[in-house]
Design a protein around this motif. Structure first.
Motif, mmCIF file in Angstrom:
data_model
loop_
_atom_site.group_PDB
_atom_site.id
_atom_site.type_symbol
_atom_site.label_atom_id
_atom_site.label_comp_id
_atom_site.label_asym_id
_atom_site.label_seq_id
_atom_site.Cartn_x
_atom_site.Cartn_y
_atom_site.Cartn_z
ATOM 1 N N THR A 110 -23.368 -47.560 -21.437
ATOM 2 C CA THR A 110 -22.332 -46.570 -21.704
ATOM 3 C C THR A 110 -21.127 -47.256 -22.334
ATOM 4 O OG1 THR A 110 -23.055 -45.259 -19.796
ATOM 5 C CG2 THR A 110 -20.890 -44.759 -20.731
ATOM 6 N N SER B 205 -26.514 -49.837 -16.630
ATOM 7 C CA SER B 205 -27.100 -49.403 -15.366
ATOM 8 C C SER B 205 -27.693 -50.607 -14.636
ATOM 9 C CB SER B 205 -28.181 -48.356 -15.623
ATOM 10 O OG SER B 205 -29.216 -48.906 -16.440
ATOM 11 N N THR C 247 -17.288 -41.156 -25.722
ATOM 12 C CA THR C 247 -18.245 -41.793 -24.804
ATOM 13 C C THR C 247 -19.648 -41.744 -25.412
ATOM 14 O OG1 THR C 247 -16.936 -41.034 -22.910
ATOM 15 C CG2 THR C 247 -19.152 -41.862 -22.451
ATOM 16 N N LEU C 248 -20.234 -42.914 -25.587
ATOM 17 C CA LEU C 248 -21.571 -43.033 -26.179
ATOM 18 C C LEU C 248 -22.523 -43.633 -25.156
ATOM 19 C CD1 LEU C 248 -23.269 -42.906 -28.904
ATOM 20 C CD2 LEU C 248 -22.734 -45.347 -29.116
ATOM 21 N N GLU C 249 -23.698 -43.022 -25.038
ATOM 22 C CA GLU C 249 -24.724 -43.536 -24.130
ATOM 23 C C GLU C 249 -25.950 -43.965 -24.932
ATOM 24 O OE1 GLU C 249 -25.797 -41.638 -20.126
ATOM 25 O OE2 GLU C 249 -27.537 -41.132 -21.383
ATOM 26 N N LYS D 145 -17.256 -46.842 -23.976
ATOM 27 C CA LYS D 145 -16.042 -46.043 -24.104
ATOM 28 C C LYS D 145 -15.366 -46.434 -25.420
ATOM 29 C CE LYS D 145 -16.182 -43.818 -20.176
ATOM 30 N NZ LYS D 145 -16.268 -42.331 -20.125
ATOM 31 N N LYS E 27 -26.867 -40.818 -27.200
ATOM 32 C CA LYS E 27 -26.263 -39.518 -26.890
ATOM 33 C C LYS E 27 -24.737 -39.632 -26.862
ATOM 34 C CE LYS E 27 -28.079 -37.594 -23.304
ATOM 35 N NZ LYS E 27 -28.354 -37.290 -21.854
ATOM 36 N N ALA E 28 -24.066 -38.650 -27.462
ATOM 37 C CA ALA E 28 -22.612 -38.555 -27.370
ATOM 38 C C ALA E 28 -22.273 -37.714 -26.144
ATOM 39 C CB ALA E 28 -22.037 -37.923 -28.635
ATOM 40 N N ILE E 29 -21.800 -38.349 -25.094
ATOM 41 C CA ILE E 29 -21.445 -37.641 -23.866
ATOM 42 C C ILE E 29 -20.216 -36.770 -24.118
ATOM 43 C CG2 ILE E 29 -20.817 -37.885 -21.438
ATOM 44 C CD1 ILE E 29 -23.664 -38.829 -22.140
ATOM 45 N N ASP E 30 -19.274 -37.345 -24.865
ATOM 46 C CA ASP E 30 -18.095 -36.630 -25.349
ATOM 47 C C ASP E 30 -17.620 -37.403 -26.577
ATOM 48 O OD1 ASP E 30 -16.171 -38.726 -24.568
ATOM 49 O OD2 ASP E 30 -16.478 -38.036 -22.509
ATOM 50 N N THR F 187 -29.813 -45.505 -24.412
ATOM 51 C CA THR F 187 -30.903 -45.802 -23.480
ATOM 52 C C THR F 187 -31.924 -46.699 -24.175
ATOM 53 O OG1 THR F 187 -30.603 -43.668 -22.376
ATOM 54 C CG2 THR F 187 -32.691 -44.819 -22.007
ATOM 55 N N ALA G 242 -18.121 -40.845 -31.086
ATOM 56 C CA ALA G 242 -19.460 -41.179 -30.598
ATOM 57 C C ALA G 242 -20.529 -40.525 -31.463
ATOM 58 C CB ALA G 242 -19.605 -40.744 -29.142
#
Length: 528
Positions: free
Chosen positions: A87, A80, A155-157, A89, A149-152, A159, A104
């Motif tokens: 993020t 960000s 995809t791993l986020e 991929k 967090k696993a967005i899907d 913070t 993820a």
């Protein structure tokens, strides 16, 4: 990452290798300084463990042959605008060695696991930049509160608490490696055993015989298995450097990651370019137990440091393969100039005069009370000779020294578990090229690696301010002020900056000298 050392090394019975049988086609034989304490990535902390884990597992990002950060399980990433949300991929063809997909969710589970207090991870604090990580690790929040967090599935986020310039390189460290949830849930602590271990790296565990060898074989499920040229790797705990040298000369080892310093002249003359010496991001130091008299007096610590002839240690004891250290943070990091000792440019005579006065003011030294101390070191002729040389330098100042030697695992466990000691040998290799990775060792709450048991509120405050500062120049200034405080207090005697010292057979291809001294086996091959 703390450095290794050594214990006598012998191979017997079925693994007694000879020059005619040792170098089987497609099998790389690597000397590796010491036995790992564990192969649970979340409970390791040493260089020699990382060497093995680097082959067994793969994180979001990895080091290539020259220690450049490249994609591992992650194919791409972005941050960000404020640098706090990353993020990643993930590649769709990443698999565990049993064929399960790497997702993820595996990274969410793994990062939560290392922060969970019950895991007992000694190195969890290296990941404190992740949001809520410190509070979770201290039992103040639940693992589910971690900023991951696993967005899907792909995809791993992640913070962060604040922008962290070194975060991407930090993820190359073993603390960021994923572990296989189903295996841990099924086998518990026994998930590390060869028959149970499921990993996602280019190799998988075949054998683990303590004090003997660790065998890895190619992981056919790895997405780059076709590019991996080695069929197997044999890691040996070459704690006896002289024995390892003989084995290398006999053709029984392709590589070894250290040499006996007393034979460096012979090695240079005999092995020539098979002896690879290169700059290495690390500091060789002696922590002092600051909670114990008379070492709780900074004047005593300063005096002991001033009279150590670091040039003698570097040239005579270490054969010119180390560099005299006058700061805890080694030089060479972009945007940071170490805070050197105030007496760095004084002559030896001036330093000795200053030291004598400090000791006298503290009630010790020539004409005062003797200081009796014990130096603990992990088994190595190199460490023994360093300790003896320092003892001789202290002797004129009414300091009486005894030595205590233990094997590597016992030595570091004693320091981490706050066992009683006076002065000990230690070393730290940078996990990422940032001064914070050295200075954080002295933070008050770094129980795992603050061997000196030193506390300083102003130092801690400056480290906290640096962690929250996004301006890189201001951040460097704060870290330099913190280092200056540590220099004045000297809980750790900084002695030498490391250089890597490797023996590499001409049969090995793909080996590249680099500042991190990392050499993943996936990039190595053997000439026919």
């Amino acid at each position: 990452m703390f450095m290794h050392s050594i214990r006598a090394f012998t191979l017997a019975g079925a693994i007694a290798l000879t020059a005619s049988t040792a170098l089987a086609q497609g099998t790389l034989h690597r000397g590796n300084s010491a036995d790992p304490e564990t192969l649970d990535p979340h409970k390791t902390s040493t260089v020699y463990e990382a060497n093995i884990l680097r082959d067994l597992y793969e994180g979001l990002v990895i080091h290539d042959a020259s220690a450049k950060v490249i994609g591992g399980v992650a194919t791409s990433w972005s941050a960000s605008a404020d640098g706090t949300v990353w993020t990643f991929k993930l590649r769709s063809d990443a698999k565990w060695s049993n064929g399960d997909p790497v997702t993820a969710a595996d990274f969410v589970y793994s990062l939560q696991r290392i922060m969970t207090p019950a895991t007992g991870a000694k190195y969890a604090n290296i990941l404190y930049p992740i949001k809520n990580a410190e509070k979770i690790n201290k039992g103040e929040l639940k693992p589910e509160d971690l900023g991951v967090k696993a967005i899907d599935p792909l995809t791993l986020e992640i913070t962060l608490e604040s922008a962290t310039p070194y975060f991407l390189e930090l993820l190359t460290h073993q603390t960021g490696l994923p572990v296989h949830k189903a295996s841990i849930e099924k086998f518990g602590a026994d998930f590390v055993k060869p028959d149970n271990k499921v990993s996602n790296g280019p190799f998988k565990l075949a054998e683990n015989v303590p004090s003997s060898h660790i065998k890895l074989v190619k992981n056919a499920a790895h997405y780059e298995a076709a590019k991996v040229k080695l069929d197997a790797i044999m890691f040996y705990p070459t704690e006896d450097r002289s024995a390892a040298l003989r084995r290398f000369q006999a053709g029984e080892l392709h590589m070894n990651d250290d040499v006996p310093t007393e034979q460096i002249k012979f090695i240079r003359e005999t092995l020539k370019d098979q002896f690879r010496v290169a700059p290495y991001l690390g500091t060789y130091y002696f922590p002092i137990n600051t909670k114990k008299a008379p070492f709780n007096d900074a004047r005593v610590r300063n005096a002991l440091s001033m009279v150590i002839d670091r040039e003698f240690l570097a040239e005579e004891i270490w054969g010119g393969t180390m560099v005299p250290a006058y700061s805890f943070v080694p030089p060479g990091m972009d945007g940071y100039e170490p805070a050197y000792f105030s007496w760095k440019d004084k002559s030896p005579a001036e330093r000795e005069e200053m030291a004598a006065k400090l000791l006298k003011d503290a009630g010790y030294g020539p004409g005062g009370k003797p200081i009796k101390l014990e130096i603990r070191y992990n088994t190595s002729e190199n460490h023994k000779k360093t300790s003896i040389a320092i003892a001789d330098m202290w002797k004129p100042f009414n300091v009486e020294v005894s030595l205590l030697n233990t094997d590597t695992k016992t030595h570091y466990a004693h320091l981490r578990d706050k066992g009683d000691y006076d002065i000990a040998r230690a070393g730290w290799i940078g996990d990422y090229g940032d001064p914070q990775n050295f200075l954080f060792l002295m933070e008050s709450d770094n129980s795992g690696f603050n061997y000196a048991n030193w506390t300083n509120a102003e130092f801690d405050k400056l480290m906290d301010m640096a962690a929250a500062e996004n301006d890189l120049a201001k951040r460097a200034g704060l870290l330099q002020k913190a280092e200056a405080i540590a220099n004045a207090e000297e809980p750790n005697l900084s002695l030498l900056y490391y250089a890597s010292k490797n023996l590499v057979s001409p049969k090995v291809e793909g080996w590249v000298s680099n500042l991190k001294d990392v050499h993943p086996s996936r990039y190595l091959s053997l000439k026919p």
